[in-house]
Design an enzyme around this catalytic site. Sequence first.
Site, PDB file in Angstrom:
ATOM      1  N   ARG A  28       0.870  -1.135   0.103  1.00  0.00           N
ATOM      2  CA  ARG A  28      -0.059  -0.054   0.038  1.00  0.00           C
ATOM      3  C   ARG A  28       0.906   1.342  -0.151  1.00  0.00           C
ATOM      4  O   ARG A  28       0.465   2.285   0.763  1.00  0.00           O
ATOM      5  CB  ARG A  28      -0.989  -0.068   1.219  1.00  0.00           C
ATOM      6  CG  ARG A  28      -2.103  -0.784   1.222  1.00  0.00           C
ATOM      7  CD  ARG A  28      -3.114  -0.348   0.300  1.00  0.00           C
ATOM      8  NE  ARG A  28      -4.275  -1.298   0.244  1.00  0.00           N
ATOM      9  CZ  ARG A  28      -5.341  -1.199   0.936  1.00  0.00           C
ATOM     10  NH1 ARG A  28      -5.540  -0.365   1.874  1.00  0.00           N
ATOM     11  NH2 ARG A  28      -6.368  -2.383   0.665  1.00  0.00           N
ATOM     12  N   ARG A  32      -3.879   6.571   0.657  1.00  0.00           N
ATOM     13  CA  ARG A  32      -4.128   7.675   1.359  1.00  0.00           C
ATOM     14  C   ARG A  32      -3.443   8.569   2.295  1.00  0.00           C
ATOM     15  O   ARG A  32      -3.591   9.568   2.691  1.00  0.00           O
ATOM     16  CB  ARG A  32      -5.565   7.271   2.266  1.00  0.00           C
ATOM     17  CG  ARG A  32      -6.765   7.219   1.145  1.00  0.00           C
ATOM     18  CD  ARG A  32      -7.868   6.532   2.080  1.00  0.00           C
ATOM     19  NE  ARG A  32      -7.613   5.317   2.544  1.00  0.00           N
ATOM     20  CZ  ARG A  32      -8.495   4.545   3.205  1.00  0.00           C
ATOM     21  NH1 ARG A  32      -9.800   4.815   3.333  1.00  0.00           N
ATOM     22  NH2 ARG A  32      -7.952   3.359   3.589  1.00  0.00           N
ATOM     23  N   ARG A  41      -7.504  11.445  -5.469  1.00  0.00           N
ATOM     24  CA  ARG A  41      -8.629  10.578  -5.259  1.00  0.00           C
ATOM     25  C   ARG A  41     -10.134  11.849  -5.017  1.00  0.00           C
ATOM     26  O   ARG A  41     -11.107  11.096  -5.409  1.00  0.00           O
ATOM     27  CB  ARG A  41      -8.601   9.831  -3.915  1.00  0.00           C
ATOM     28  CG  ARG A  41      -9.603   9.242  -3.099  1.00  0.00           C
ATOM     29  CD  ARG A  41      -9.728   7.877  -3.772  1.00  0.00           C
ATOM     30  NE  ARG A  41     -10.598   6.932  -2.855  1.00  0.00           N
ATOM     31  CZ  ARG A  41     -11.961   6.990  -3.032  1.00  0.00           C
ATOM     32  NH1 ARG A  41     -12.355   7.879  -3.962  1.00  0.00           N
ATOM     33  NH2 ARG A  41     -12.419   6.054  -2.313  1.00  0.00           N
ATOM     34  N   ASP A  78      -6.802  -3.335  -7.297  1.00  0.00           N
ATOM     35  CA  ASP A  78      -7.461  -3.966  -6.143  1.00  0.00           C
ATOM     36  C   ASP A  78      -7.512  -5.408  -6.468  1.00  0.00           C
ATOM     37  O   ASP A  78      -8.033  -5.936  -7.679  1.00  0.00           O
ATOM     38  CB  ASP A  78      -8.700  -3.398  -5.731  1.00  0.00           C
ATOM     39  CG  ASP A  78      -8.919  -3.576  -4.196  1.00  0.00           C
ATOM     40  OD1 ASP A  78      -8.291  -2.845  -3.224  1.00  0.00           O
ATOM     41  OD2 ASP A  78      -9.544  -4.770  -4.209  1.00  0.00           O
ATOM     42  N   TYR A 154     -14.678 -12.527   0.072  1.00  0.00           N
ATOM     43  CA  TYR A 154     -15.441 -11.355  -0.009  1.00  0.00           C
ATOM     44  C   TYR A 154     -16.585 -11.598  -0.835  1.00  0.00           C
ATOM     45  O   TYR A 154     -17.850 -10.818  -0.673  1.00  0.00           O
ATOM     46  CB  TYR A 154     -14.600 -10.273  -0.776  1.00  0.00           C
ATOM     47  CG  TYR A 154     -13.600  -9.698   0.077  1.00  0.00           C
ATOM     48  CD1 TYR A 154     -13.988  -8.545   1.041  1.00  0.00           C
ATOM     49  CD2 TYR A 154     -12.183 -10.224   0.133  1.00  0.00           C
ATOM     50  CE1 TYR A 154     -12.988  -8.016   1.891  1.00  0.00           C
ATOM     51  CE2 TYR A 154     -11.318  -9.585   0.955  1.00  0.00           C
ATOM     52  CZ  TYR A 154     -11.695  -8.636   1.814  1.00  0.00           C
ATOM     53  OH  TYR A 154     -10.730  -7.933   2.792  1.00  0.00           O
TER      54      TYR A 154
HETATM   55  O1  CP3 Z   1      -0.016   0.385  -3.242  1.00  0.00           O
HETATM   56  C1  CP3 Z   1      -0.573  -0.679  -3.221  1.00  0.00           C
HETATM   57  O2  CP3 Z   1      -0.279  -1.720  -2.284  1.00  0.00           O
HETATM   58  C2  CP3 Z   1      -1.413  -1.353  -4.510  1.00  0.00           C
HETATM   59  C3  CP3 Z   1      -2.744  -1.146  -4.380  1.00  0.00           C
HETATM   60  C4  CP3 Z   1      -3.714  -2.155  -3.559  1.00  0.00           C
HETATM   61  C5  CP3 Z   1      -4.781  -1.801  -3.203  1.00  0.00           C
HETATM   62  N1  CP3 Z   1      -5.650  -2.800  -2.631  1.00  0.00           N
HETATM   63  C6  CP3 Z   1      -5.310  -0.310  -3.319  1.00  0.00           C
HETATM   64  C7  CP3 Z   1      -6.197   0.105  -2.666  1.00  0.00           C
HETATM   65  C8  CP3 Z   1      -3.421  -3.517  -3.371  1.00  0.00           C
HETATM   66  C9  CP3 Z   1      -2.258  -4.535  -3.578  1.00  0.00           C
HETATM   67  C10 CP3 Z   1      -4.643  -3.969  -2.504  1.00  0.00           C
HETATM   68  C11 CP3 Z   1      -4.762  -5.310  -2.209  1.00  0.00           C
HETATM   69  C12 CP3 Z   1      -5.902  -5.665  -1.276  1.00  0.00           C
HETATM   70  N2  CP3 Z   1      -7.225  -5.162  -1.628  1.00  0.00           N
HETATM   71  C13 CP3 Z   1      -6.130  -6.671  -0.248  1.00  0.00           C
HETATM   72  C14 CP3 Z   1      -4.978  -7.601   0.068  1.00  0.00           C
HETATM   73  C15 CP3 Z   1      -3.903  -6.895   0.929  1.00  0.00           C
HETATM   74  C16 CP3 Z   1      -4.550  -6.482   2.219  1.00  0.00           C
HETATM   75  O3  CP3 Z   1      -4.655  -5.252   2.599  1.00  0.00           O
HETATM   76  O4  CP3 Z   1      -4.815  -7.633   3.110  1.00  0.00           O
HETATM   77  C17 CP3 Z   1      -7.288  -6.662   0.167  1.00  0.00           C
HETATM   78  C18 CP3 Z   1      -7.985  -7.535   1.181  1.00  0.00           C
HETATM   79  C19 CP3 Z   1      -8.190  -5.727  -0.701  1.00  0.00           C
HETATM   80  C20 CP3 Z   1      -9.557  -5.298  -0.589  1.00  0.00           C
HETATM   81  C21 CP3 Z   1      -9.863  -4.009  -0.113  1.00  0.00           C
HETATM   82  N3  CP3 Z   1      -9.547  -3.007  -0.922  1.00  0.00           N
HETATM   83  C22 CP3 Z   1     -10.073  -3.529   1.329  1.00  0.00           C
HETATM   84  C23 CP3 Z   1     -10.620  -4.418   2.330  1.00  0.00           C
HETATM   85  C24 CP3 Z   1     -10.209  -2.201   0.999  1.00  0.00           C
HETATM   86  C25 CP3 Z   1     -10.664  -1.139   2.163  1.00  0.00           C
HETATM   87  C26 CP3 Z   1      -9.873  -0.827   3.098  1.00  0.00           C
HETATM   88  C27 CP3 Z   1      -8.989   0.419   3.012  1.00  0.00           C
HETATM   89  O5  CP3 Z   1      -7.874   0.408   3.205  1.00  0.00           O
HETATM   90  O6  CP3 Z   1      -9.603   1.337   2.551  1.00  0.00           O
HETATM   91  C28 CP3 Z   1      -9.849  -1.752  -0.200  1.00  0.00           C
HETATM   92  C29 CP3 Z   1      -9.722  -0.326  -0.752  1.00  0.00           C
HETATM   93  C30 CP3 Z   1      -8.083  -0.005  -1.286  1.00  0.00           C
HETATM   94  N4  CP3 Z   1      -7.514  -0.754  -2.122  1.00  0.00           N
HETATM   95  C31 CP3 Z   1      -7.682   1.378  -1.105  1.00  0.00           C
HETATM   96  C32 CP3 Z   1      -6.468   1.305  -1.768  1.00  0.00           C
HETATM   97  C33 CP3 Z   1      -5.574   2.364  -1.993  1.00  0.00           C
HETATM   98  C34 CP3 Z   1      -8.191   2.419  -0.184  1.00  0.00           C
HETATM   99  C35 CP3 Z   1      -9.290   3.068  -1.242  1.00  0.00           C
HETATM  100  C36 CP3 Z   1      -9.410   4.785  -1.131  1.00  0.00           C
HETATM  101  O7  CP3 Z   1      -8.685   5.274  -1.640  1.00  0.00           O
HETATM  102  O8  CP3 Z   1     -10.468   4.928  -0.339  1.00  0.00           O
END
Ligand code: CP3
Length: 345
Positions: A28, A32, A41, A78, A154
Amino acid sequence: MISAPTSKKLLQTFHGIKTTIPPFWFMRQAGRYLPEYRQLRSHAGSFLELCYNPSLATEITLQPIRRFPVDAAILFSDILVVPHALGLHVDFLEHKGPIVETVTNDTELSKLDSSKVTTFLAPVYEAVSTIAAKLPSNVTLIGFAGSPWTVATYMIEGKSSKDFSLVKQLAYGKSDFFSKLINILIDATIMHLSAQIEAGAEVIQLFDSWAGILPEAAFRKWVIEPTTRIVYHLKNNYPHIPIIGFPRNAGINYQDYLETGVDAISIDYQLPLLWAKSHLQPHTIIQGNLDPSILLTDKETISNEICRILDMLGEQPFIFNLGHGMMPSIPIENVEHMINAIRNY
Ligand code: CP3
């Protein structure tokens, strides 16, 4: 065989080369905690629109690369784009996380259409090739997908779950149905990762965030077996592409996970370092595992934790990373301090 060494430190590590400073990148690393991400965003309609807009996804992937001397860029996307591409409704609600249309019976399962996955996700592959063309020559591009088990949680729970009772009920009690779902996800994941590799991804990471909630036999059936099939398939077609597996919170099941054939294992921050050193490091490359919450503290605490990790794991080829993703509240100066501490170790 993984091809000849390059100027890319991360790829050198996969050749068993121990570099003076270990390669590092952060899960990540785009997101944010970066003001430039929040800025972009706030103008985009939704998170998924960012994911499917090749120029915005490229820009967001490159944001941390411009700011920090990281050794890898990870595609901004994602894990839930795969169920979306299979035809399910997927949405990301502000402060609530993802919402996924559920699949809990054969009628719903029969509607999943894997034939259109790569067409649907074409903008993602366009982003991969644009990023590949723009990256500095020493930075490696990482593509990724969720592992079938984690994506299935999910698709069955419909959201981030607390106790995972619905998905476990089906995985334990309706294993014929659950196998069919996992098989669809295996195929879709292979197609999605192959297309990322064809577009220019140089390393693949498989995120199995919920691997740690399964008991031994179910871990074997729903984590190890599907991952092994994905790795086998990718290695057949792309033997030179290193694969990192992240079965988060798997505890001592991490040892069995070695059987999947991944080239490196990403460890969570709960896994004891001495155990990882003696049980995993002789067999694989370790990536990890700073608790991201350490980055909410002070410089001394951060430096001490980094020394503890590098003292224990840094004698062998090792990839420095976090034990889970960067959190929105992490101060950038602490990220900079972490990087200095790794480089000056
Ligand atoms: O920079 C990076 O790592 C690359 C991008 C990336 C995202 N999600 C962007 C993202 C990667 C590799 C993921 C993987 C992901 N997504 C996982 C596996 C890793 C982990 O965290 O366990 C999972 C379970 C998800 C599913 C997911 N996506 C959730 C549960 C959420 C909400 C939680 C949160 O942090 O907001 C997301 C949203 C998400 N994916 C965001 C980002 C940058 C936040 C979205 C926003 O900007 O509001």
